[in-house]
Design an enzyme around this catalytic site. Structure first.
Site: not given
Ligand code: DPM
Length: 370
Positions: A154, A248
């Site tokens: 995290r 999520c």
């Molecule tokens: C959500 C998830 C994650 C974010 C779940 C998923 C990743 C959690 C994790 C709904 N939000 O993707 O299955 O990796 O532990 C998030 C990120 C971004 C937006 C970071 C990422 C950046 C990219 C974007 C976290 N939210 O996914 O690496 O604009 O889509």
């Protein structure tokens, strides 16, 4: 101060990624609306404060958005920029997604520990440890690499890269290519995962701007950067997730392809261990919908306004998502989804109990000062 020079107040999380995203949107708005000035107001959200639990184990859908939405409702800010994938498919009735900004890469990327620099996942040894808190990423990659172990990681992107490099615990971590690119860390990417290898999250790579539903001035401003292709793909993807009632906390993923004449949406539901998977695809022609009318009565699609986009196009995109979800719900995907939801709900309860035990332990070790 002249009326048209009125300052637009923009809410943002404090993380570097959030500020980069906010400034990208502001720069695009300034370019098209040079008479406007903008002021960024930063704040922390629950998601920023809880760093010791996996997102899916916290059990709230609006972790990164709630405090910002309260500021909108209190009129302390005029709009807020989010990663659309962090915005629930249902938001407060008095708020809307006033525009969706042109999507960056929707794909996931692999960042290796420096000792594996340049390798692909398939070149890692058996039993390698992969850092991700995404059930969706873990389920799909576990299917492909059954011996790999998936561990939660995290924190914001800076923290995660530091943990990867310093801890010697993870062989690799999986992140969205879009987030890495926005931070300027493309050089850390060892492999971009194609949708065949790992389908992406609903709206991944797209930024959304949220504002008050009745704020016509801000809505007019935002419509200047509402990206039609991105909005239509995200309307379809969000309709799919909304109809599945996923968040999520369930491994749901998508892949959408848009052309001038049609939209194709592939959707998939996975069991948490990745052993079960149901996927299906629907294509619809935009010409299927004959009426060409612009919408003015504030109708939204999973909270996204049609804005400057023909309502008929949004209706086709929305129908693709709804139909695909309903088709999957008639298969074993329904039980897979139900089981996954129960498992994550149980994990939420166990996580709360763990935290309470830890708090009790701390209280026992540090007696109150008399
Ligand atoms: C959500 C998830 C994650 C974010 C779940 C998923 C990743 C959690 C994790 C709904 N939000 O993707 O299955 O990796 O532990 C998030 C990120 C971004 C937006 C970071 C990422 C950046 C990219 C974007 C976290 N939210 O996914 O690496 O604009 O889509």
């Amino acid at each position: 101060m002249a009326e048209n020079k009125a300052n637009v107040k923009v809410g943002s999380r404090k993380s570097q990624l959030a500020l980069i995203q906010t400034n990208t949107v502001i720069d695009a708005l300034k370019e098209l609306n040079p008479e406007r000035s903008f002021q960024v107001v930063t704040m922390s959200t629950t998601g920023d404060k809880i760093l010791d639990s996996a997102l899916s184990k916290i059990g709230a859908k609006d972790l990164f958005t709630k405090e910002l939405e309260l500021a909108l409702e209190r009129q302390e800010v005029d709009f807020v920029v989010h990663s659309l994938k962090d915005l629930p498919t249902r938001i407060a009735e008095n708020l809307v997604i006033g525009c969706v900004f042109k999507r960056d890469s929707a794909l996931d990327a692999v960042v290796m520990h420096p000792k594996h620099a340049g390798k692909k996942l398939a070149e890692l040894q058996e039993h390698s440890v992969i850092g991700t808190s995404s059930l969706r990423r873990a389920a799909q990659l576990q299917r492909r690499f059954p011996t790999f172990k998936f561990e939660n990681i995290r924190g914001n992107l800076n923290t995660r890269l530091k943990k990867l490099d310093d801890d010697d615990k993870y062989d690799a971590i999986i992140l969205a290519e879009a987030g890495l690119a926005r931070m300027g860390w493309q050089d850390r990417i060892s492999q971009v995962l194609s949708p065949e290898e790992c389908m992406y999250a609903v709206s991944q790579g797209a930024m959304a701007v949220e504002c008050r539903a009745d704020d016509s001035k801000t809505l007019a401003l935002l419509s200047s950067i509402h990206d039609q292709d991105t909005a239509l793909s995200c309307v379809a993807e969000r309709a799919f997730l909304k109809t599945l009632e996923g968040g999520c906390s369930v491994p749901v993923s998508v892949h959408s392809i848009l052309t001038k004449s049609q939209i194709t949406l592939q959707g998939a539901v996975f069991s948490i261990d990745g052993k079960q998977c149901v996927t299906d695809t629907i294509t619809k022609q935009f010409s299927d919908e004959p009426a060409k009318k612009k919408h003015t009565n504030g109708h939204t699609f999973s909270a996204i306004v049609s804005g400057n986009i023909e309502i008929a196009l949004c209706e086709v995109a929305n129908a693709v998502g709804v139909e695909l979800a309903n088709r999957l719900l008639q298969t074993e995907a329904r039980t897979i989804l139900e089981t996954a939801k129960q498992q994550t709900a149980k994990a939420v309860i166990e996580e709360q109990a763990r935290k309470e035990r830890e708090a009790a332990e701390r209280a026992r070790l540090v007696p109150e000062v008399q």
